[in-house]
Design an enzyme around this catalytic site. Sequence first.
Site, PDB file in Angstrom:
ATOM      1  N   ASP A  22      32.508  27.292 -16.097  1.00  0.00           N
ATOM      2  CA  ASP A  22      31.952  27.667 -16.797  1.00  0.00           C
ATOM      3  C   ASP A  22      32.359  28.742 -18.037  1.00  0.00           C
ATOM      4  OD1 ASP A  22      30.648  26.950 -14.642  1.00  0.00           O
ATOM      5  OD2 ASP A  22      30.000  29.639 -13.821  1.00  0.00           O
ATOM      6  N   GLU A 204      21.917  29.190 -10.744  1.00  0.00           N
ATOM      7  CA  GLU A 204      23.759  30.009 -11.004  1.00  0.00           C
ATOM      8  C   GLU A 204      23.411  30.779 -12.439  1.00  0.00           C
ATOM      9  OE1 GLU A 204      26.215  26.133  -8.125  1.00  0.00           O
ATOM     10  OE2 GLU A 204      25.835  26.206 -10.679  1.00  0.00           O
TER      11      GLU A 204
HETATM   12  C1  FRU Z   1      28.533  26.870 -12.038  1.00  0.00           C
HETATM   13  C2  FRU Z   1      29.486  27.839 -11.035  1.00  0.00           C
HETATM   14  C3  FRU Z   1      28.928  28.405 -11.118  1.00  0.00           C
HETATM   15  C4  FRU Z   1      30.399  29.808  -9.614  1.00  0.00           C
HETATM   16  C5  FRU Z   1      31.620  28.469 -10.377  1.00  0.00           C
HETATM   17  C6  FRU Z   1      32.850  27.737  -9.899  1.00  0.00           C
HETATM   18  O1  FRU Z   1      28.665  26.066 -12.727  1.00  0.00           O
HETATM   19  O2  FRU Z   1      28.971  27.237  -9.421  1.00  0.00           O
HETATM   20  O3  FRU Z   1      28.170  29.392  -9.601  1.00  0.00           O
HETATM   21  O4  FRU Z   1      30.467  30.811  -9.929  1.00  0.00           O
HETATM   22  O5  FRU Z   1      30.629  27.026 -11.166  1.00  0.00           O
HETATM   23  O6  FRU Z   1      33.914  27.590 -10.629  1.00  0.00           O
END
Ligand code: FRU
Length: 481
Positions: A22, A204
């Site tokens: 992300d 998310e």
């Molecule tokens: C989304 C996610 C988020 C989390 C991060 C962990 O891709 O699962 O929810 O904060 O990646 O790397």
Amino acid sequence: SQMKEQYRPQIHFSPMQHWINDPNGMVYYNGIYHLFFQYNPYSSVWGPMHWGQATSKDLIHWKQQPIAIYPDSLGTIFSGSAVVDKNNTAGFGKKGQQPLVAIFTQHDTVGEKAGRNNFQNQSIAYSLNEGKTWTKYTGNPVVKNPGLRDFRDPKVMWYQPQKKWIMALSAKDNITFYSSPDLKNWTRESDFGQARGAHGGGWECPDLFMLDDNNTQRWVLVVNLNPGGPNGGSGTQYFIGNFDGKTFTSSQKETKWLDYGPDNYAGVTWSNTGKRKIFLGWMSNWIYANQVPTTIWRNAMTIPRALKLKHNGDDIFLVSQPVAELSLIKSNTVVANSVIISKKMDLTKKTGVVKFPCSINLSMDQIKDFSIKLLNNAGEELVIGYEKKGNQYFIDRTKSGKTDFEKGFSARHFAPRFAVGSKMNISLVIDVSSVELFADDGLTVMTEIFFPNKPYNKIYLLSDENIVIKKLEYTSLKSIW
Ligand code: FRU
């Protein structure tokens, strides 16, 4: 050599080495766009998360910077956001300095393994030197977990009418809103999400922001979802509605997707860009992100996109277009008018040469089947097109090259056409291992990655029926590295 490996994106951000997912903490400050990201500095698969960092003056050319935020006893550093604390509400600024404040999830791996339900908590850190170094707040965490295994990804914005901060946080399959006067003390305000939109997986990385719609202020809530995306796995939906400082409401009935391709996830917008809203996503999908056939690094970001609201029929949509700054790397633009495609045309017929990366824009006054094929000398192809039957766009990567690292990767993906009327325009941003399709001024968007055994070096336009392309524009794009 460095940044020239097979599959290395030439016009998209990717890390010099190791794993990213992300985008995080995107904030514009003093002429610099900051892009932090989920980063494992030890290997090219997901692992202990840090915030890596890159900076850009123009959203196109990126310079990777040292790691910004490291794990500590509260946990590794998961996704989150960053803001400019202009009024020094948190008190981190000294002598009139404007602090940048990052708000992120700390993931306590020990608590997770022990089977506890409170291992994700929200913390903050500040920077007094424009993001170069960060100091964690001693009172962390600032939002404690109420007993949810999924409780993360805080996205914070300043709500001017009530002079307070608003945090959108994903809580299992809902978004919970919190408010705060100072980024340290947070009050739970409301929840949004039950029986709304798509729920094929966890919610998310939310984002809440306002957009102008012909002088009406509308609020947009972006919610990333994994799995349950429109073409499987990770996807990004959005809701258009209203926000009053406490509650988000929306009368939207259907699920709306920001991107129909499989490879745009966890995208959110930059803060502190005024009325302009700029979005960027992670150009992958959790189904295969850890398996894609790159070695030194893994995964890249999408091209930054300008978001706007657009009326279409009786409905209103969030539309995306590549940011105007993409023109900084355009070179050798060739324009051809009234191009007739009958069966098959090699694009070099009109352009002389075809080089990758490149961008292609087409507009026409007829709605007929057509396709655009990227080809290489190994007989592999990636096909982008439109089918009148079903009124849909598609991207087909079944014969695109290496696909066997994951069984579902080899697929033809579809996206509905929403535009009404007989005019069609499409715009493609094509890199070494990705394509981004923006159709009908960004009403339908698809992002896909691919891995040909030999680089693509040809582009064909195909149509069974004769089709007239009113205007065809081809531009090669210069490498950003
Ligand atoms: C989304 C996610 C988020 C989390 C991060 C962990 O891709 O699962 O929810 O904060 O990646 O790397």
